[in-house]
Design a protein around this motif. Structure first.
Motif, short mmCIF file in Angstrom:
data_model
loop_
_atom_site.label_atom_id
_atom_site.label_comp_id
_atom_site.label_asym_id
_atom_site.label_seq_id
_atom_site.Cartn_x
_atom_site.Cartn_y
_atom_site.Cartn_z
N PRO A 171 0.70 -1.18 -0.04
CA PRO A 171 0.27 -0.11 -0.32
C PRO A 171 0.45 1.05 0.09
O PRO A 171 0.60 2.47 -0.28
CB PRO A 171 -0.92 0.23 1.34
N ASP A 172 2.03 1.69 0.69
CA ASP A 172 2.92 2.36 0.97
C ASP A 172 3.49 3.25 -0.78
O ASP A 172 3.30 3.74 -0.96
CB ASP A 172 3.40 2.35 1.72
N SER A 173 3.72 1.93 -1.82
CA SER A 173 4.14 2.23 -2.44
C SER A 173 2.95 1.52 -3.79
O SER A 173 3.77 2.49 -4.70
CB SER A 173 5.36 1.16 -2.73
N ALA A 174 2.50 1.30 -3.75
CA ALA A 174 0.81 1.72 -4.29
C ALA A 174 0.50 2.75 -4.98
O ALA A 174 0.15 3.10 -5.91
CB ALA A 174 0.25 1.04 -4.10
N ARG A 175 0.79 3.61 -3.76
CA ARG A 175 0.00 5.13 -4.08
C ARG A 175 0.09 5.82 -5.26
O ARG A 175 0.00 6.72 -5.61
CB ARG A 175 -0.29 6.29 -2.54
N LEU A 230 -1.46 5.04 -8.28
CA LEU A 230 -3.50 4.36 -8.73
C LEU A 230 -3.60 5.61 -8.90
O LEU A 230 -3.87 6.96 -9.11
CB LEU A 230 -3.53 4.20 -7.25
N ALA A 231 -4.63 5.60 -10.43
CA ALA A 231 -5.80 6.28 -10.70
C ALA A 231 -6.47 6.88 -9.70
O ALA A 231 -7.03 6.24 -8.03
CB ALA A 231 -6.52 5.43 -11.93
N PRO A 232 -7.16 8.20 -9.91
CA PRO A 232 -8.01 8.22 -9.12
C PRO A 232 -9.25 7.64 -8.84
O PRO A 232 -9.81 7.75 -7.37
CB PRO A 232 -8.49 9.78 -9.50
N ASP A 233 -9.49 6.54 -9.41
CA ASP A 233 -10.78 5.73 -8.38
C ASP A 233 -9.74 4.65 -7.46
O ASP A 233 -10.83 3.85 -6.98
CB ASP A 233 -11.43 4.85 -9.28
N GLY A 234 -8.60 4.34 -7.28
CA GLY A 234 -7.85 3.82 -6.74
C GLY A 234 -7.54 2.75 -7.10
O GLY A 234 -6.84 1.45 -6.99
N THR A 235 -7.08 1.96 -8.23
CA THR A 235 -7.54 1.33 -8.79
C THR A 235 -6.20 1.68 -9.64
O THR A 235 -5.66 2.37 -10.27
CB THR A 235 -8.54 0.29 -10.74
#
Length: 181
Positions: free
Chosen positions: A58-62, A65-70
């Protein structure tokens, strides 16, 4: 490695000092150039594995990610393309003034990353730069172990590790206060 100059103003000298400290020499350059094709043959798998790992945390995924979280697939593909370019440049082991400033630019772009719609997450923490380099080193060791006799695989891993840590020195310059760059 004591410096009495600003590294960012003389990157070639900075990298030469870092190479000397790490024991990186002409033999290492020869090993990297001789084994670079093995790395480049695995470029797609390497870049995909690295970004899959980033997305799993999660810390690097941010950052991806697109605005919708995908996952922002177009952005990830652009980043994978940039990573592939870095792998190609590294496989050539051409430590030139242009390359030294290219690595510094990469570090600055990660350490001074403004947050915005096209750049989610803001500045990439230095620990993630170090972690990403560790992931790359481990992946390269696996490639060499699978493709080369043990002694050659070890030599390739050692040479590539030295070069990647020299580059990490340059990448981390962007995290220093401006007066120390």
């Amino acid at each position: 490695m004591a410096t009495n100059y600003l590294p960012g103003a003389d990157m070639e000298r900075f990298l030469e000092d870092a190479m000397a400290f790490a024991g990186f020499n002409h033999d290492d350059i020869a090993v990297i150039r001789r084994t670079g094709h093995l790395v480049l043959e695995q470029e797609a798998a390497l870049t995909t594995a690295l970004y899959d790992h980033f997305l799993s945390m999660p810390d690097s995924a941010r950052f991806f990610l697109a605005p919708d979280g995908t996952p922002d697939r177009p952005r990830i593909e652009r980043r994978k393309h940039s990573l592939a370019r870095w792998l190609k440049e590294t496989a050539e082991a051409a430590i030139t003034p242009d390359f030294s400033y290219y690595v510094l630019m990469i570090g600055l772009s990660h350490s001074h990353r403004a947050q915005g719609p096209d750049r989610p997450g803001g500045t990439i923490p230095a620990r993630m730069m170090v972690g990403a380099m560790s992931l790359a080193q481990s992946a390269l060791a696996g490639i060499f172990a699978a493709a080369l006799p043990p002694a050659e695989a070890l030599a390739a891993s050692v040479s590539w590790n030295k070069l990647l840590l020299v580059q990490l020195n340059a990448l981390l310059l962007g995290y220093l206060p401006k007066e120390h760059r």
